[in-house]
Design a protein around this motif. Structure first.
Motif, PDB file in Angstrom:
ATOM      1  N   PHE A  97       3.537  16.299  -4.606  1.00  0.00           N
ATOM      2  CA  PHE A  97       3.767  17.093  -3.398  1.00  0.00           C
ATOM      3  C   PHE A  97       4.558  18.352  -3.779  1.00  0.00           C
ATOM      4  N   PRO A  98       4.072  19.543  -3.423  1.00  0.00           N
ATOM      5  CA  PRO A  98       4.815  20.763  -3.796  1.00  0.00           C
ATOM      6  C   PRO A  98       6.132  20.865  -3.033  1.00  0.00           C
ATOM      7  N   GLY A  99       7.155  21.403  -3.719  1.00  0.00           N
ATOM      8  CA  GLY A  99       8.450  21.564  -3.057  1.00  0.00           C
ATOM      9  C   GLY A  99       9.563  21.765  -4.053  1.00  0.00           C
ATOM     10  N   LYS A 100      10.781  21.686  -3.557  1.00  0.00           N
ATOM     11  CA  LYS A 100      11.965  21.915  -4.374  1.00  0.00           C
ATOM     12  C   LYS A 100      12.169  20.757  -5.354  1.00  0.00           C
ATOM     13  N   PRO A 101      12.326  21.054  -6.667  1.00  0.00           N
ATOM     14  CA  PRO A 101      12.517  19.964  -7.643  1.00  0.00           C
ATOM     15  C   PRO A 101      13.819  19.210  -7.383  1.00  0.00           C
ATOM     16  N   LEU A 102      13.719  17.902  -7.376  1.00  0.00           N
ATOM     17  CA  LEU A 102      14.896  17.067  -7.138  1.00  0.00           C
ATOM     18  C   LEU A 102      15.393  16.456  -8.449  1.00  0.00           C
ATOM     19  N   ALA A 103      14.447  16.039  -9.284  1.00  0.00           N
ATOM     20  CA  ALA A 103      14.780  15.458 -10.589  1.00  0.00           C
ATOM     21  C   ALA A 103      13.524  15.492 -11.444  1.00  0.00           C
ATOM     22  N   SER A 104      13.710  15.232 -12.720  1.00  0.00           N
ATOM     23  CA  SER A 104      12.570  15.226 -13.626  1.00  0.00           C
ATOM     24  C   SER A 104      12.523  13.913 -14.384  1.00  0.00           C
ATOM     25  N   ILE A 105      11.324  13.379 -14.521  1.00  0.00           N
ATOM     26  CA  ILE A 105      11.104  12.189 -15.336  1.00  0.00           C
ATOM     27  C   ILE A 105      10.074  12.562 -16.388  1.00  0.00           C
ATOM     28  N   GLY A 106      10.551  12.859 -17.592  1.00  0.00           N
ATOM     29  CA  GLY A 106       9.650  13.345 -18.625  1.00  0.00           C
ATOM     30  C   GLY A 106       9.057  14.683 -18.195  1.00  0.00           C
ATOM     31  N   PRO A 107       7.746  14.822 -18.311  1.00  0.00           N
ATOM     32  CA  PRO A 107       7.109  16.091 -17.916  1.00  0.00           C
ATOM     33  C   PRO A 107       6.878  16.197 -16.413  1.00  0.00           C
ATOM     34  N   PHE A 108       7.217  15.147 -15.644  1.00  0.00           N
ATOM     35  CA  PHE A 108       6.921  15.127 -14.210  1.00  0.00           C
ATOM     36  C   PHE A 108       8.177  15.491 -13.407  1.00  0.00           C
ATOM     37  N   ALA A 109       7.980  16.368 -12.401  1.00  0.00           N
ATOM     38  CA  ALA A 109       9.089  16.790 -11.531  1.00  0.00           C
ATOM     39  C   ALA A 109       8.979  16.081 -10.183  1.00  0.00           C
TER      40      ALA A 109
ATOM     41  N   LEU B 220       0.827  -1.203   0.000  1.00  0.00           N
ATOM     42  CA  LEU B 220       0.000   0.000   0.000  1.00  0.00           C
ATOM     43  C   LEU B 220       0.867   1.261   0.000  1.00  0.00           C
ATOM     44  N   ILE B 221       1.971   1.204   0.762  1.00  0.00           N
ATOM     45  CA  ILE B 221       2.862   2.376   0.828  1.00  0.00           C
ATOM     46  C   ILE B 221       3.509   2.638  -0.534  1.00  0.00           C
ATOM     47  N   LEU B 222       3.683   1.570  -1.320  1.00  0.00           N
ATOM     48  CA  LEU B 222       4.289   1.728  -2.650  1.00  0.00           C
ATOM     49  C   LEU B 222       3.479   2.691  -3.525  1.00  0.00           C
ATOM     50  N   PHE B 223       2.144   2.671  -3.374  1.00  0.00           N
ATOM     51  CA  PHE B 223       1.319   3.595  -4.147  1.00  0.00           C
ATOM     52  C   PHE B 223       1.627   5.048  -3.783  1.00  0.00           C
ATOM     53  N   LEU B 224       1.948   5.278  -2.486  1.00  0.00           N
ATOM     54  CA  LEU B 224       2.327   6.635  -2.080  1.00  0.00           C
ATOM     55  C   LEU B 224       3.615   7.058  -2.765  1.00  0.00           C
ATOM     56  N   TRP B 225       4.572   6.119  -2.862  1.00  0.00           N
ATOM     57  CA  TRP B 225       5.846   6.433  -3.536  1.00  0.00           C
ATOM     58  C   TRP B 225       5.632   6.727  -5.021  1.00  0.00           C
ATOM     59  N   ILE B 226       4.620   6.139  -5.613  1.00  0.00           N
ATOM     60  CA  ILE B 226       4.353   6.386  -7.035  1.00  0.00           C
ATOM     61  C   ILE B 226       3.728   7.759  -7.250  1.00  0.00           C
ATOM     62  N   LEU B 227       2.886   8.183  -6.289  1.00  0.00           N
ATOM     63  CA  LEU B 227       2.112   9.415  -6.496  1.00  0.00           C
ATOM     64  C   LEU B 227       2.695  10.641  -5.797  1.00  0.00           C
ATOM     65  N   LEU B 228       3.001  10.499  -4.491  1.00  0.00           N
ATOM     66  CA  LEU B 228       3.335  11.679  -3.692  1.00  0.00           C
ATOM     67  C   LEU B 228       4.551  12.462  -4.183  1.00  0.00           C
ATOM     68  N   PRO B 229       5.695  11.826  -4.508  1.00  0.00           N
ATOM     69  CA  PRO B 229       6.861  12.623  -4.923  1.00  0.00           C
ATOM     70  C   PRO B 229       6.600  13.493  -6.143  1.00  0.00           C
ATOM     71  N   PHE B 230       5.606  13.116  -6.973  1.00  0.00           N
ATOM     72  CA  PHE B 230       5.331  13.890  -8.183  1.00  0.00           C
ATOM     73  C   PHE B 230       4.213  14.908  -7.984  1.00  0.00           C
TER      74      PHE B 230
END
Length: 253
Positions: free
Chosen positions: A84-96, A72-82
């Protein structure tokens, strides 16, 4: 059926008074839930692993339960980092990928695993019936304890009722498919299950009243704090004080 693979054993935690384990598990879980700093969270996870080791839990069953929770926590890792507002760490395609999102997910992961391990080591090492009696001795409202014990008792009956209905459907040629007919049939199954559960609950209630049931279970089981039990509040107090100090001194670092 509900399995209780951790309830039987001969570890020190299995022999500890269940009232004490419930109090310690509650206090520890609340503390870990409010921690924010990674040093304190990592320490809490190590403490929880130590508790699981002391309880001598079945490692296969333990990892299976942790796997379900972390799925269940894995779904959070898929959604939240992209998202959640904050300082950009990296970009994957159009997603920061945001730094705050990754940090938030890491905190949730550490907290969840630490709390689950502690709850399994402290609470799941007692049978549910014993936990019900312990909650009653801790002056938890009688209706809540009654609800817990009756739910646990009759989940098995509901499962048997479901199996009987599902078997009858299969004998009449029902084969589940991705179709409206299948969804409608399952809806009828759930409805029939509720109707039968309600009728059975009424019969059980009438039978209990005939036997003099007054709304509370009577038990001859007593709990006594042994001298060895007092080591756990002392150890838990030291551990939780250490976590608070660590959180206070290191904060978010």
């Amino acid at each position: 059926m509900i399995q209780e693979p951790f309830a039987i054993g001969g570890s020190p935690l299995h022999q500890t008074d269940p009232r004490l384990k419930i109090i310690l598990a509650t206090a520890y879980s609340f503390l870990v839930a409010v921690l924010q700093g990674f040093p304190a969270l990592l320490t809490a996870l190590v403490l929880s692993i130590g508790l699981a080791a002391v309880a001598r839990l079945d490692s296969r069953a333990l990892f299976r339960r942790l796997g379900l929770a972390n799925g269940l926590i894995l779904f959070l890792w898929i959604l939240l980092p992209f998202t959640f507002p904050g300082k950009p760490l990296a970009s994957i395609g159009p997603f920061a990928l945001s730094l705050e999102g990754v940090r938030f997910c890491a905190q949730i992961t550490l907290k969840s695993n630490a709390i689950i391990l502690a709850l399994i080591a402290l609470v799941a090492t007692s049978p549910i019936a014993t936990l019900g009696y312990a909650l009653h001795r801790l002056h938890v409202p009688a209706k809540m304890v009654l609800l817990l014990l009756l739910t646990y008792r009759y989940l098995f009956v509901l499962e048997q009722e479901y199996e009987r209905l599902a078997r009858a459907m299969r004998m009449r040629g029902f084969r589940p498919q991705t179709s409206l007919h299948t969804y409608r049939t399952y809806a009828y199954l759930v409805g029939m299950l509720f109707v039968r559960a309600s009728a059975r609950a009424e019969r059980v209630h009438q039978a209990m009243l005939c036997r003099g049931f007054t709304g509370r279970f009577r038990t001859l089981k007593t709990f006594t704090l042994a001298r060895r039990d007092w080591i756990w509040p002392f150890a838990a107090g030291c551990a939780m004080s250490g976590l608070i100090m660590l959180e206070w001194t290191t904060g978010w670092n």
